[in-house]
Write a protein that holds these residues in place. Structure first.
Motif, PDB file in Angstrom:
ATOM      1  N   GLY A 144      26.163 -44.250 -94.877  1.00 51.12           N
ATOM      2  CA  GLY A 144      26.376 -44.114 -93.495  1.00 51.12           C
ATOM      3  C   GLY A 144      26.598 -43.280 -92.591  1.00 51.12           C
ATOM      4  N   ILE A 145      25.780 -42.170 -92.414  1.00 50.11           N
ATOM      5  CA  ILE A 145      25.908 -40.960 -91.804  1.00 50.11           C
ATOM      6  C   ILE A 145      25.572 -41.280 -90.076  1.00 50.11           C
ATOM      7  CG2 ILE A 145      25.459 -39.490 -93.623  1.00 50.11           C
ATOM      8  CD1 ILE A 145      22.707 -39.016 -92.141  1.00 50.11           C
ATOM      9  N   ASP A 146      25.972 -40.572 -89.241  1.00 55.90           N
ATOM     10  CA  ASP A 146      25.880 -40.916 -87.866  1.00 55.90           C
ATOM     11  C   ASP A 146      24.447 -40.315 -87.251  1.00 55.90           C
ATOM     12  OD1 ASP A 146      28.615 -41.818 -87.632  1.00 55.90           O
ATOM     13  OD2 ASP A 146      29.484 -39.730 -87.148  1.00 55.90           O
ATOM     14  N   SER A 181      20.305 -39.818 -87.305  1.00 54.00           N
ATOM     15  CA  SER A 181      19.305 -40.431 -87.608  1.00 54.00           C
ATOM     16  C   SER A 181      18.492 -39.569 -88.652  1.00 54.00           C
ATOM     17  CB  SER A 181      18.529 -41.043 -86.317  1.00 54.00           C
ATOM     18  OG  SER A 181      17.628 -39.569 -86.024  1.00 54.00           O
ATOM     19  N   ASN A 182      17.509 -40.256 -89.303  1.00 50.54           N
ATOM     20  CA  ASN A 182      16.814 -39.242 -90.105  1.00 50.54           C
ATOM     21  C   ASN A 182      16.033 -38.257 -89.293  1.00 50.54           C
ATOM     22  OD1 ASN A 182      17.403 -41.515 -91.869  1.00 50.54           O
ATOM     23  ND2 ASN A 182      15.181 -42.163 -92.513  1.00 50.54           N
ATOM     24  N   GLU A 183      15.519 -38.734 -88.132  1.00 47.89           N
ATOM     25  CA  GLU A 183      14.839 -37.711 -87.439  1.00 47.89           C
ATOM     26  C   GLU A 183      15.663 -36.407 -87.130  1.00 47.89           C
ATOM     27  OE1 GLU A 183      11.720 -38.236 -86.951  1.00 47.89           O
ATOM     28  OE2 GLU A 183      11.120 -37.172 -85.207  1.00 47.89           O
ATOM     29  N   GLU A 184      16.871 -36.524 -86.761  1.00 49.02           N
ATOM     30  CA  GLU A 184      17.921 -35.597 -86.530  1.00 49.02           C
ATOM     31  C   GLU A 184      18.237 -34.891 -87.653  1.00 49.02           C
ATOM     32  OE1 GLU A 184      20.648 -37.606 -82.733  1.00 49.02           O
ATOM     33  OE2 GLU A 184      20.864 -38.584 -84.782  1.00 49.02           O
ATOM     34  N   VAL A 185      18.398 -35.501 -88.801  1.00 49.69           N
ATOM     35  CA  VAL A 185      18.454 -34.641 -90.104  1.00 49.69           C
ATOM     36  C   VAL A 185      17.252 -33.910 -90.128  1.00 49.69           C
ATOM     37  CG1 VAL A 185      18.697 -34.666 -92.513  1.00 49.69           C
ATOM     38  CG2 VAL A 185      19.954 -36.338 -91.069  1.00 49.69           C
ATOM     39  N   LYS A 186      16.030 -34.244 -90.055  1.00 48.34           N
ATOM     40  CA  LYS A 186      14.792 -33.352 -90.155  1.00 48.34           C
ATOM     41  C   LYS A 186      15.002 -32.416 -89.147  1.00 48.34           C
ATOM     42  CE  LYS A 186      10.789 -34.078 -88.346  1.00 48.34           C
ATOM     43  NZ  LYS A 186       9.418 -34.900 -87.881  1.00 48.34           N
ATOM     44  N   TYR A 187      15.397 -32.536 -87.945  1.00 45.22           N
ATOM     45  CA  TYR A 187      15.346 -31.551 -87.013  1.00 45.22           C
ATOM     46  C   TYR A 187      16.301 -30.299 -87.553  1.00 45.22           C
ATOM     47  CZ  TYR A 187      13.070 -34.374 -83.635  1.00 45.22           C
ATOM     48  OH  TYR A 187      12.008 -35.214 -82.906  1.00 45.22           O
ATOM     49  N   ILE A 188      17.385 -30.632 -88.199  1.00 42.01           N
ATOM     50  CA  ILE A 188      18.636 -29.816 -88.682  1.00 42.01           C
ATOM     51  C   ILE A 188      17.589 -29.008 -89.677  1.00 42.01           C
ATOM     52  CG2 ILE A 188      20.405 -29.457 -90.227  1.00 42.01           C
ATOM     53  CD1 ILE A 188      21.851 -31.922 -89.038  1.00 42.01           C
ATOM     54  N   LEU A 232      24.864 -29.399 -92.478  1.00 38.93           N
ATOM     55  CA  LEU A 232      25.075 -30.791 -92.326  1.00 38.93           C
ATOM     56  C   LEU A 232      26.597 -31.078 -92.304  1.00 38.93           C
ATOM     57  CD1 LEU A 232      22.563 -31.360 -95.616  1.00 38.93           C
ATOM     58  CD2 LEU A 232      22.549 -32.454 -93.091  1.00 38.93           C
ATOM     59  N   ARG A 233      27.588 -29.953 -93.028  1.00 42.56           N
ATOM     60  CA  ARG A 233      28.851 -30.363 -92.886  1.00 42.56           C
ATOM     61  C   ARG A 233      29.431 -30.117 -91.498  1.00 42.56           C
ATOM     62  NH1 ARG A 233      32.705 -31.909 -92.360  1.00 42.56           N
ATOM     63  NH2 ARG A 233      34.891 -32.001 -93.549  1.00 42.56           N
ATOM     64  N   GLU A 234      28.929 -29.372 -90.640  1.00 42.10           N
ATOM     65  CA  GLU A 234      29.097 -29.297 -89.021  1.00 42.10           C
ATOM     66  C   GLU A 234      28.927 -30.685 -88.541  1.00 42.10           C
ATOM     67  OE1 GLU A 234      30.676 -27.193 -87.771  1.00 42.10           O
ATOM     68  OE2 GLU A 234      30.061 -27.238 -85.743  1.00 42.10           O
ATOM     69  N   GLU A 235      27.947 -31.581 -89.137  1.00 43.49           N
ATOM     70  CA  GLU A 235      27.600 -32.786 -88.553  1.00 43.49           C
ATOM     71  C   GLU A 235      28.415 -33.926 -89.125  1.00 43.49           C
ATOM     72  OE1 GLU A 235      26.085 -33.325 -85.985  1.00 43.49           O
ATOM     73  OE2 GLU A 235      25.152 -31.259 -85.661  1.00 43.49           O
ATOM     74  N   ASN A 236      29.321 -33.338 -90.095  1.00 44.11           N
ATOM     75  CA  ASN A 236      30.176 -34.485 -90.702  1.00 44.11           C
ATOM     76  C   ASN A 236      29.606 -35.020 -91.963  1.00 44.11           C
ATOM     77  OD1 ASN A 236      32.605 -35.214 -90.654  1.00 44.11           O
ATOM     78  ND2 ASN A 236      32.491 -36.938 -89.409  1.00 44.11           N
ATOM     79  N   ILE A 237      28.419 -34.554 -92.362  1.00 42.91           N
ATOM     80  CA  ILE A 237      27.791 -35.067 -93.533  1.00 42.91           C
ATOM     81  C   ILE A 237      27.995 -33.921 -94.880  1.00 42.91           C
ATOM     82  CG2 ILE A 237      25.314 -35.088 -94.488  1.00 42.91           C
ATOM     83  CD1 ILE A 237      24.370 -35.706 -91.626  1.00 42.91           C
ATOM     84  N   ILE A 249      30.836 -38.678 -96.064  1.00 40.04           N
ATOM     85  CA  ILE A 249      31.858 -38.332 -96.897  1.00 40.04           C
ATOM     86  C   ILE A 249      32.732 -39.620 -97.328  1.00 40.04           C
ATOM     87  CG2 ILE A 249      33.797 -36.668 -97.136  1.00 40.04           C
ATOM     88  CD1 ILE A 249      32.119 -34.927 -95.446  1.00 40.04           C
ATOM     89  N   GLU A 250      32.802 -39.627 -98.629  1.00 39.62           N
ATOM     90  CA  GLU A 250      33.873 -41.108 -99.038  1.00 39.62           C
ATOM     91  C   GLU A 250      35.116 -40.561 -99.479  1.00 39.62           C
ATOM     92  OE1 GLU A 250      33.504 -43.970 -98.495  1.00 39.62           O
ATOM     93  OE2 GLU A 250      31.484 -43.868 -97.391  1.00 39.62           O
ATOM     94  N   GLU A 251      35.378 -39.025 -99.835  1.00 39.88           N
ATOM     95  CA  GLU A 251      36.380 -38.705-100.563  1.00 39.88           C
ATOM     96  C   GLU A 251      36.401 -37.137-100.344  1.00 39.88           C
ATOM     97  OE1 GLU A 251      38.183 -38.969-105.121  1.00 39.88           O
ATOM     98  OE2 GLU A 251      36.069 -39.636-104.657  1.00 39.88           O
ATOM     99  N   GLU A 252      37.419 -36.429-100.126  1.00 40.51           N
ATOM    100  CA  GLU A 252      37.502 -35.096-100.108  1.00 40.51           C
ATOM    101  C   GLU A 252      38.001 -34.483-101.391  1.00 40.51           C
ATOM    102  OE1 GLU A 252      37.401 -32.496 -97.878  1.00 40.51           O
ATOM    103  OE2 GLU A 252      36.679 -34.191 -96.258  1.00 40.51           O
ATOM    104  N   PRO A 253      37.049 -33.477-101.826  1.00 38.85           N
ATOM    105  CA  PRO A 253      37.477 -32.806-103.123  1.00 38.85           C
ATOM    106  C   PRO A 253      38.858 -32.179-103.053  1.00 38.85           C
ATOM    107  CG  PRO A 253      35.801 -31.597-101.788  1.00 38.85           C
ATOM    108  CD  PRO A 253      36.147 -32.804-100.922  1.00 38.85           C
ATOM    109  N   GLU A 254      39.188 -32.069-104.501  1.00 37.65           N
ATOM    110  CA  GLU A 254      40.252 -31.429-104.638  1.00 37.65           C
ATOM    111  C   GLU A 254      40.193 -29.661-104.426  1.00 37.65           C
ATOM    112  OE1 GLU A 254      41.910 -32.273-108.425  1.00 37.65           O
ATOM    113  OE2 GLU A 254      42.100 -34.357-107.647  1.00 37.65           O
ATOM    114  N   GLU A 255      41.406 -28.877-103.951  1.00 35.34           N
ATOM    115  CA  GLU A 255      41.325 -27.980-103.900  1.00 35.34           C
ATOM    116  C   GLU A 255      41.001 -27.130-105.109  1.00 35.34           C
ATOM    117  OE1 GLU A 255      42.257 -25.653-101.145  1.00 35.34           O
ATOM    118  OE2 GLU A 255      41.935 -27.267-100.107  1.00 35.34           O
ATOM    119  N   LYS A 256      40.027 -25.956-105.314  1.00 37.44           N
ATOM    120  CA  LYS A 256      39.805 -25.250-106.372  1.00 37.44           C
ATOM    121  C   LYS A 256      40.582 -23.931-106.443  1.00 37.44           C
ATOM    122  CE  LYS A 256      35.334 -27.603-107.391  1.00 37.44           C
ATOM    123  NZ  LYS A 256      34.139 -27.393-107.289  1.00 37.44           N
TER     124      LYS A 256
END
Ligand SMILES: Cc1cc2nc3c(=O)[nH]c(=O)nc-3n(C[C@H](O)[C@H](O)[C@H](O)COP(=O)(O)O)c2cc1C
Length: 191
Positions: free
Chosen positions: A20-22, A24-31, A130-135, A171-178
């Motif tokens: 469930g990302i915000d 569209s496939n087209e927008e990811v393609k543009y990235i 992608l992370r900047e787009e919350n992905i 993102i369903e879960e934040e990873p632990e600190e490393k």
């Protein structure tokens, strides 16, 4: 747009992903188009190729990867890969590398390495962008065991060499600190 350093700090390896990302496939393609157009490469050789898989195509890919590994990929990891929104496959076009070696013989022994550097830069730009787009995304290396069927399935030429696989999604879960190495081991300053 947040500060660049905040942005790069937000990039992590996200394994628990869903569809469930915000965007569209087209927008990811543009990235990816922007990243491929703007990321530098040695002597502007542009040796990197990306194949983008969305939705069922991505699920089919991860099902086949798991089959290649006798369905032994860690169950939690596989769940995140399978339920990701998509997957980017990164390749180096070896024809470009061979041509560079031939055209610029004085640097021939560097071309392979520089193509890998260029590919890594594209991977990092995508990971952060992608992370900047919350992905969220992670970087995987199931090559070379999957190379043959990947080339066949997506009808890619022999000169495409698979380098990395990047599942991405909500993102369903934040990873632990490393753990981080001490800075005085990583950085030396003279002034
Ligand atoms: C060149 C490179 C190769 C990596 N290969 C893998 C991999 O095959 N599988 C994996 O799960 N993570 C892989 N990673 C992710 C690293 O393990 C991870 O980036 C590192 O532990 C730091 O964690 P972070 O990404 O959450 O900051 C790779 C990272 C890099 C930079």
């Amino acid at each position: 747009m947040q500060n660049y350093f905040e942005m790069i700090k937000n990039r992590r390896s996200y394994y628990n992903l869903s569809e469930g990302i915000d965007l569209s496939n087209e927008e990811v393609k543009y990235i990816f188009e922007d990243i491929l157009n703007t990321t530098p490469s040695a002597m502007n050789s542009q040796p990197v190729r990306v194949v983008l898989l969305f939705d069922d195509k991505s699920k089919e890919f991860w099902t086949k990867v798991n089959e290649t590994y006798d369905n032994k990929i860690d169950k939690d990891k596989f769940h995140g890969f399978f339920h990701a929104k998509g997957t980017a496959l990164y390749f180096i076009d070896d024809d470009v590398v061979r041509k560079m070696e031939k055209d610029i013989p004085s640097y021939a022994d560097r071309m392979e390495q520089w193509a890998e550097h260029g590919c890594a830069m594209i991977q990092l730009n995508a990971w952060q962008g992608l992370r900047e787009e919350n992905i969220g995304a992670s970087l995987q290396h199931y090559n070379p065991h999957i190379d043959k069927w990947v080339r066949d399935l997506y009808d890619l030429p022999e000169n495409y060499r698979l380098v990395a696989q990047m599942p991405f999604g909500k993102i369903e879960e934040e990873p632990e600190e490393k753990d981080k190495a001490p800075m005085d081991k990583l950085l030396k300053v003279f002034e």
